[in-house]
Motif scaffolding. Structure first.
Motif, PDB file in Angstrom:
ATOM      1  N   MET A  96      84.631  32.318  60.836  1.00  0.00           N
ATOM      2  CA  MET A  96      84.912  33.714  61.173  1.00  0.00           C
ATOM      3  C   MET A  96      85.496  33.893  62.578  1.00  0.00           C
ATOM      4  SD  MET A  96      85.242  36.611  59.806  1.00  0.00           S
ATOM      5  CE  MET A  96      84.340  36.566  58.277  1.00  0.00           C
ATOM      6  N   GLN A 100      89.134  35.657  63.066  1.00  0.00           N
ATOM      7  CA  GLN A 100      89.281  36.820  63.949  1.00  0.00           C
ATOM      8  C   GLN A 100      90.309  36.538  65.047  1.00  0.00           C
ATOM      9  OE1 GLN A 100      85.114  37.162  64.893  1.00  0.00           O
ATOM     10  NE2 GLN A 100      84.746  38.728  63.331  1.00  0.00           N
ATOM     11  N   LEU A 124      82.531  36.046  47.637  1.00  0.00           N
ATOM     12  CA  LEU A 124      82.839  37.196  48.491  1.00  0.00           C
ATOM     13  C   LEU A 124      81.632  38.123  48.601  1.00  0.00           C
ATOM     14  CD1 LEU A 124      86.458  38.068  47.268  1.00  0.00           C
ATOM     15  CD2 LEU A 124      85.808  36.896  49.387  1.00  0.00           C
ATOM     16  N   GLU A 125      80.893  38.195  47.512  1.00  0.00           N
ATOM     17  CA  GLU A 125      79.701  39.053  47.442  1.00  0.00           C
ATOM     18  C   GLU A 125      78.610  38.564  48.390  1.00  0.00           C
ATOM     19  OE1 GLU A 125      76.810  39.755  43.748  1.00  0.00           O
ATOM     20  OE2 GLU A 125      78.916  39.884  43.168  1.00  0.00           O
ATOM     21  N   HIS A 126      78.541  37.260  48.592  1.00  0.00           N
ATOM     22  CA  HIS A 126      77.428  36.676  49.346  1.00  0.00           C
ATOM     23  C   HIS A 126      77.826  36.141  50.724  1.00  0.00           C
ATOM     24  CE1 HIS A 126      74.313  37.066  46.273  1.00  0.00           C
ATOM     25  NE2 HIS A 126      75.303  36.929  45.417  1.00  0.00           N
ATOM     26  N   THR A 127      79.042  36.432  51.158  1.00  0.00           N
ATOM     27  CA  THR A 127      79.468  36.055  52.512  1.00  0.00           C
ATOM     28  C   THR A 127      80.285  37.207  53.096  1.00  0.00           C
ATOM     29  OG1 THR A 127      81.616  35.112  51.856  1.00  0.00           O
ATOM     30  CG2 THR A 127      79.712  33.613  51.815  1.00  0.00           C
ATOM     31  N   GLU A 128      80.639  37.071  54.363  1.00  0.00           N
ATOM     32  CA  GLU A 128      81.484  38.085  55.016  1.00  0.00           C
ATOM     33  C   GLU A 128      82.964  37.677  54.984  1.00  0.00           C
ATOM     34  OE1 GLU A 128      80.552  38.389  59.194  1.00  0.00           O
ATOM     35  OE2 GLU A 128      80.379  36.219  59.421  1.00  0.00           O
ATOM     36  N   ARG A 131      86.141  40.000  55.149  1.00  0.00           N
ATOM     37  CA  ARG A 131      86.466  40.700  56.399  1.00  0.00           C
ATOM     38  C   ARG A 131      87.443  39.913  57.262  1.00  0.00           C
ATOM     39  NH1 ARG A 131      83.524  41.635  60.298  1.00  0.00           N
ATOM     40  NH2 ARG A 131      81.759  40.243  60.017  1.00  0.00           N
TER      41      ARG A 131
END
Length: 224
Positions: A96, A100, A124-128, A131
């Motif tokens: 991440m 970013q 996707l449901e269980h991580t960020e 984003r």
């Protein structure tokens, strides 16, 4: 490591590249044989041999990555089994901050994964992860795995990419080679896709084990 002024878009694999591959390795190499052994009432060694033979037959094809295919092939509820291990789905700790940093310097971030859409949705449901991305493409949407030139043609067309101005990051050297043959300008390997296993060696492409190395480069770009 890279001439960032020549790179507009960073194309990223998911499993082993942004997410820890430990989940997938444990699922396919440990949990599936265990379940098969129980269901078919055969020894674990027999189940492992059966699974490995089945995997080998379709290696590098879209079926190899297809939950529906394995559900039918092995007669196991693969998706439900996935949900039984969700606590093992983890992002790499360095992913991440790197994603970013790419955004900060104006690089487009596109996920290119062989993962089945159902598997992608679960992760996707269980991580960020979502984003940190601008776009996402599963090879199942194209009908071809990333190993195939047609996948790349469709990806370039879909996102109106100049492949020569793209960097592709993956933990699989064969797929890095496929991207190079398709015209992608820059490639990078990931040496430590599974946090529980030894590092991999890359022969034909540069490779790293920590995105912090690129993060530092990107900070210099943003400050220049």
């Amino acid at each position: 490591m890279f001439p960032w002024h020549k790179i507009d878009t960073v194309l990223l694999d998911m499993d082993g590249t942004l997410l820890d591959l430990h989940f997938d390795n444990h699922f396919w190499l440990t949990l599936v044989p265990q379940q098969l052994s129980t269901q078919k009432q055969i020894s674990l060694a027999q189940a492992q041999a059966l699974v490995e033979e089945s995997y080998h037959r379709v290696l590098g094809t879209l079926d190899w990555y297809c939950i529906d295919f394995w559900q039918q092939q092995l007669d196991l509820d693969i998706l439900t089994l996935h949900y039984s291990l969700v606590e093992r789905i983890q992002m790499r700790q360095d992913s991440m901050p790197f994603l970013q940093a790419l955004a900060t310097v104006g690089k487009k971030r596109i996920l290119l994964t062989n993962a089945h859409p159902k598997s992608l949705e679960l992760k996707l449901e269980h991580t960020e992860l979502a984003r940190g991305l601008d776009e996402m493409l599963s090879s199942h949407e194209t009908g071809y795995p990333k190993e195939h030139p047609e996948f790349w043609r469709q990806a370039f067309e879909k996102y109106d990419l100049d492949p020569s101005r793209c960097l592709f990051i993956d933990d699989n050297e064969d797929i890095l080679e496929a991207s190079k043959l398709a015209g992608v300008g820059f490639q990078l390997g990931i040496k430590n896709p599974d946090s529980k296993k030894p590092h991999k060696d890359f022969v034909d492409f540069p490779a790293i084990d920590d995105y912090q190395l690129l993060h530092q480069e990107l900070l210099k770009v943003s400050n220049s």
